[in-house]
Enzyme design. Structure first.
Site, mmCIF file in Angstrom:
data_model
loop_
_atom_site.group_PDB
_atom_site.id
_atom_site.type_symbol
_atom_site.label_atom_id
_atom_site.label_comp_id
_atom_site.label_asym_id
_atom_site.label_seq_id
_atom_site.Cartn_x
_atom_site.Cartn_y
_atom_site.Cartn_z
ATOM 1 N N CYS A 35 -16.208 1.084 1.193
ATOM 2 C CA CYS A 35 -15.008 0.310 1.529
ATOM 3 C C CYS A 35 -14.621 0.483 2.990
ATOM 4 C CB CYS A 35 -13.862 0.707 0.613
ATOM 5 S SG CYS A 35 -13.399 2.450 0.717
ATOM 6 N N ARG B 244 0.872 -1.181 0.000
ATOM 7 C CA ARG B 244 0.000 0.000 0.000
ATOM 8 C C ARG B 244 0.901 1.221 0.000
ATOM 9 N NH1 ARG B 244 -5.228 1.355 3.718
ATOM 10 N NH2 ARG B 244 -6.043 -0.123 2.202
ATOM 11 N N ASP C 268 -17.512 6.689 -1.170
ATOM 12 C CA ASP C 268 -16.254 6.708 -0.405
ATOM 13 C C ASP C 268 -16.066 8.133 0.115
ATOM 14 O OD1 ASP C 268 -13.794 5.975 0.670
ATOM 15 O OD2 ASP C 268 -12.763 5.818 -1.251
ATOM 16 N N GLN D 241 -10.075 -4.152 -2.964
ATOM 17 C CA GLN D 241 -11.370 -3.770 -2.402
ATOM 18 C C GLN D 241 -12.473 -3.935 -3.442
ATOM 19 O OE1 GLN D 241 -12.136 -2.389 0.919
ATOM 20 N NE2 GLN D 241 -14.142 -3.026 0.163
ATOM 21 N N ARG E 230 -13.082 -9.190 2.428
ATOM 22 C CA ARG E 230 -11.694 -8.897 2.068
ATOM 23 C C ARG E 230 -10.834 -10.142 2.315
ATOM 24 N NH1 ARG E 230 -9.861 -3.619 1.958
ATOM 25 N NH2 ARG E 230 -8.030 -4.603 1.033
ATOM 26 N N HIS F 165 -7.624 0.727 -6.030
ATOM 27 C CA HIS F 165 -7.767 -0.159 -4.865
ATOM 28 C C HIS F 165 -8.446 -1.444 -5.360
ATOM 29 C CE1 HIS F 165 -7.783 -1.465 -0.855
ATOM 30 N NE2 HIS F 165 -8.648 -0.636 -0.298
#
Ligand code: CP
Ligand code: NVA
Length: 311
Positions: free
Chosen positions: A265, A104, A224, A134, A293, A131
């Site tokens: 997320c 990340r 988000d 996700q 996840r 991402h």
């Protein structure tokens, strides 16, 4: 050939459907009490987090253990990365020890360089650009929530910032062919190149300004935060662009299909991009997404990391 998961374009439609099946099977087995698999027995998977994380860090670390492996958690500040060792060296060194590297960070180019010089699968755990772990999980979750429905029928809506999540949704719609309408304020659209490429593959990807237009008839309404990690200094300017309009509330959800789910997320900024009532409503899939996840990434690791020796 080393396989990576750096962008959503790295796997084919058939491969995603296959990984969804692997992940669903492992989820069922885990619920029945079988946690431990042998795929990664005796091997290490590196994890580098240059931004904060709760879900990604914990789900990968548990997932690696459940596949029989060991997570080697590295921080750039405590390794030679931060002292200027060339990435071309680090990538080749880490390839001699690790079965894969989960990272990340900010720049997507760091992952491209690791893939270029290394010989181990690179897994994108979030960058400024995407991402994909996700979004793959969210697709797995949507498929689970609409059993028996083909993925191509699941109408997705994105409300808000054209950020890393939005980019990965666009790439996913390009790769998998489902309808996706994004409602983003002017100046906060997804990456234009990603959008153009995905639209060439899937004309059902639309970009609009009005959240109502995106949510109308959607099966999944997704949002988000207004300011992502690294954009904290833009919070006030972004509030001006998003406040009061790019908000998923009960009225917006009422425009969606009656069976629609709400997706985020997480972490969420309650009362900014989404109301508490929506987050806590029966339509909210947020904690299933978080759980998934683990299952989705276990599926991805089984697919991306070749098995060695008798397992
Ligand atoms: N959704 C997600 O990636 O969460 P974390 O930042 O907690 O990993
Ligand atoms: N867009 C958010 C996602 C966090 C999981 C960010 O990049 O901060």
């Amino acid at each position: 050939m080393t396989r990576h998961f750096i962008t959503f374009k790295d796997l084919s439609r058939e491969e995603y459907l296959h990984v969804i099946e692997i992940a669903a099977a492992m989820k069922r087995e885990r619920r029945a009490g079988r946690y431990l698999h042998e795929h990664l027995r005796g091997r290490g998977v590196g994890m580098i987090f240059n931004k904060n994380s709760t879900r990604t860090r914990v789900s990968f670390e548990c997932g690696i253990t459940e596949l029989g492996g060991h997570a080697v958690v590295l921080s750039e500040s405590q390794t030679q990365f931060s002292r200027g060792e060339p990435i071309s060296h680090s990538a080749r060194v880490l390839s001699r020890y690790l079965a894969a590297l989960v990272i990340r960070t900010y720049a997507q180019s760091q992952l491209d360089d690791l893939a270029k010089y290394g010989s181990l699968p690179i897994i994108n755990a979030l960058t400024d650009e995407g991402h994909p772990c996700q979004v793959f999980t969210d697709i797995f979750t949507a498929v689970e929530k609409f059993p028996g429905e083909p993925l191509e029928k699941i109408k997705m809506a994105w409300i808000g910032d054209g950020n890393n999540m939005a980019n990965s949704w666009v790439e996913a719609a390009g790769a998998l062919g489902f309808p996706l309408t994004l409602a983003c304020p002017e100046g906060y659209e997804p990456n234009q190149k990603i959008l153009a490429e995905a639209r060439a593959a899937n004309p059902l990807i639309k970009l609009v300004r009005d959240p109502g237009e995106a949510a109308r008839g959607a099966w999944a309404v997704n949002t988000d935060v207004w300011a992502s990690m690294g954009q904290e200094s833009e919070q006030q300017a972004r509030e001006k662009a998003f406040k009061g309009v790019y908000v998923v509330d009960s009225a917006l959800m009422a425009l969606a299909d009656p069976r629609a789910i709400f997706m985020h997320c997480l972490p969420a900024h309650i009362g900014e991009e989404v109301t508490e009532a929506v987050l806590e409503s029966p339509a909210s899939a947020i904690f299933d997404e978080a759980e998934n996840r683990l299952h989705a990434q276990k599926g991805l690791m089984r697919f991306l990391i070749p098995a060695v020796g008798p397992v």
